[in-house]
Design an enzyme around this catalytic site. Structure first.
Site, PDB file in Angstrom:
ATOM      1  N   VAL A   1     -11.698  21.710  -4.864  1.00  0.00           N
ATOM      2  CA  VAL A   1     -13.152  21.615  -4.803  1.00  0.00           C
ATOM      3  C   VAL A   1     -13.499  21.591  -3.315  1.00  0.00           C
ATOM      4  CG1 VAL A   1     -15.172  20.186  -5.285  1.00  0.00           C
ATOM      5  CG2 VAL A   1     -13.382  20.439  -7.018  1.00  0.00           C
ATOM      6  N   SER A   2     -14.258  22.584  -2.881  1.00  0.00           N
ATOM      7  CA  SER A   2     -14.538  22.742  -1.451  1.00  0.00           C
ATOM      8  C   SER A   2     -15.297  21.560  -0.886  1.00  0.00           C
ATOM      9  CB  SER A   2     -15.342  24.024  -1.216  1.00  0.00           C
ATOM     10  OG  SER A   2     -14.603  25.163  -1.576  1.00  0.00           O
ATOM     11  N   ALA A   3     -15.214  21.401   0.415  1.00  0.00           N
ATOM     12  CA  ALA A   3     -15.965  20.350   1.104  1.00  0.00           C
ATOM     13  C   ALA A   3     -17.456  20.528   0.855  1.00  0.00           C
ATOM     14  CB  ALA A   3     -15.670  20.396   2.594  1.00  0.00           C
TER      15      ALA A   3
ATOM     16  N   PHE B   1      -9.734  28.580   2.934  1.00  0.00           N
ATOM     17  CA  PHE B   1      -9.679  28.430   1.482  1.00  0.00           C
ATOM     18  C   PHE B   1      -8.247  28.650   1.006  1.00  0.00           C
ATOM     19  CE2 PHE B   1     -14.189  28.975   1.837  1.00  0.00           C
ATOM     20  CZ  PHE B   1     -14.736  28.447   0.681  1.00  0.00           C
TER      21      PHE B   1
ATOM     22  N   ARG C   1     -21.101  15.600  -8.724  1.00  0.00           N
ATOM     23  CA  ARG C   1     -19.895  16.163  -8.104  1.00  0.00           C
ATOM     24  C   ARG C   1     -18.626  15.413  -8.516  1.00  0.00           C
ATOM     25  NH1 ARG C   1     -19.800  19.396  -3.806  1.00  0.00           N
ATOM     26  NH2 ARG C   1     -17.864  19.592  -2.635  1.00  0.00           N
TER      27      ARG C   1
END
Length: 401
Positions: free
Chosen positions: A69-71, A215, A36
């Protein structure tokens, strides 16, 4: 001593499993495999793997985030909801790179992942980072995600995963979704934001998962910002979606006048998790319907009742406004709260009674029924029956039950 990315990643996976975000061995294995931190090189690995929320990777000229970049927990919940299998063809709308790598792990060598974004900076970054991380097989395209993809599989995509906030379900998604496909999309409606997993139900789509989430907004043809009515400057605002009529001047005048309170007798505990379900259910029962938002300063000045940071369900008429509020339940032996309604304007008592009645119906009919179900009907086709409260989007009509 600085911990290695491998150690940080393993700790992240353990935490996601403990909180229930990871439920399948396949998604867990993908999280263990994908590096990640390589998709957010501007940020330390400690921050990437420990981030409780999204890490923003691009802002526009006004400083507003346009890519992230999402959680980790949200990546996990969305991928679990997608129900991916090896060999599937997947379309991702919104290119950050990291989620595409996770998708590539889940569909394997026999599957395909295509990720698209309207912003050339974002697609160039995603292409470069995917290649550097060992996922060069992911196809990266610069395109408007709301339009049909020219080289889509003839049978459609098995999964369409949207990773930007959408205000509509684009016709292209319905057209290019395989007959047994699933669509996972962060959808904004009635002032709410929910990531919804849809499966086909005859000619319509039916939800089976709703996730409270936020988002960055989608750009391009599907862009549609909500209308904000300022009731008391910046301190109290009414968020109105789907072009619902709202007379800003009349509602601001109403809000400045006397209030009427009506308490429902409906109680909940602080850990019950009831309010997110109530928010969505009311969107299918009350119209017009939106979200009242207030700053802490507004509460301190007595402008509003108890309004949570996520806002409160609200309804209005031509000249009056009502919203759901909370108070500690009278005579409760433990920490419990009662739902009520505060209303302003000439029709405040009538409007308060209507919204309070809807809260009572939720308590009687839907409180123990699990998540509300959202169905999406194409506009002009397979329309819901008359008299149903609908959330009208450009491409679909939503019905919430």
């Amino acid at each position: 001593m600085t911990e290695t990315p491998d150690v940080l990643r393993e700790r992240m996976v353990k935490g996601l499993r403990e909180r229930g975000a990871l439920t399948s061995s396949e998604v867990e294995a993908a999280f263990r495999k994908v590096p990640r931190h390589l998709f957010v090189p501007e940020v330390s690995p400690e921050e990437v793997y420990g981030a409780p929320e999204a890490v923003f990777t691009k802002h526009n000229e006004r400083g507003k985030p346009v890519s992230s970049v999402s959680a980790p927990w949200l990546h996990a919940r969305m991928l679990e909801a997608a129900q991916l299998s090896p060999g599937m063809n997947v379309l991702e709308i919104g290119s950050g790179g990291c989620n595409a790598a996770l998708l590539a792990e889940l569909v394997g060598d026999q599957g395909t992942v295509t990720t698209i974004d309207i912003d050339s900076d974002i697609t160039e970054r995603a292409r470069r980072l995917l290649a550097e991380a060992g996922y060069g097989q992911v196809r990266v395209r610069e395109a408007d995600g709301a339009r049909p993809l020219q080289d889509a599989p003839a049978q459609g995509f098995d999964r369409i995963i949207v990773t930007v906030g959408a205000a509509d379900l684009a016709s292209a998604w319905l057209d290019q979704l395989a007959p047994a496909g699933r669509l996972v999309v962060p959808l904004r409606f009635r002032g709410l934001s929910r990531t919804i997993a849809f499966a086909r139900e005859e000619e319509r789509l039916r939800s089976d998962t709703l996730i409270v989430s936020g988002f960055v907004a989608m750009q391009g043809d599907s862009t549609h910002a909500p209308h904000v009515v300022r009731l008391a400057g910046q301190d109290v605002r009414l968020v109105v979606d789907e072009d619902q009529p709202a007379d800003a001047e009349a509602l601001a005048e109403a809000f400045a006048g006397p209030r009427h309170e009506q308490w429902t007798g409906v109680e909940l505990s602080g850990s019950e998790g009831l309010l997110p379900r109530l928010d969505v259910w009311l969107a299918g029962a009350v119209a017009p319907y939106g979200r009242l938002r207030a700053t802490p300063a507004a509460a301190e000045r007595g402008l509003v009742g108890w309004v949570l940071g996520s806002g409160a369900p609200a309804a209005w008429s031509n000249d009056s406004l009502a919203y759901v509020t909370l108070r500690r339940a009278p005579r409760a032996a433990q920490e419990r709260y009662e739902l009520g309604v505060i209303a302003h304007g000439p029709g405040r008592e009538r409007l308060a009674a209507r919204l309070a009645d809807a809260v009572g119906r939720f308590d009687r009919e839907a409180r123990d029924a699990g998540e509300p179900v959202v169905r999406a009907y194409r506009r002009g086709e397979d329309e819901p029956k008359l008299g149903t409260v609908t959330v009208d989007k450009p491409s679909v009509r939503l019905v919430i039950t």
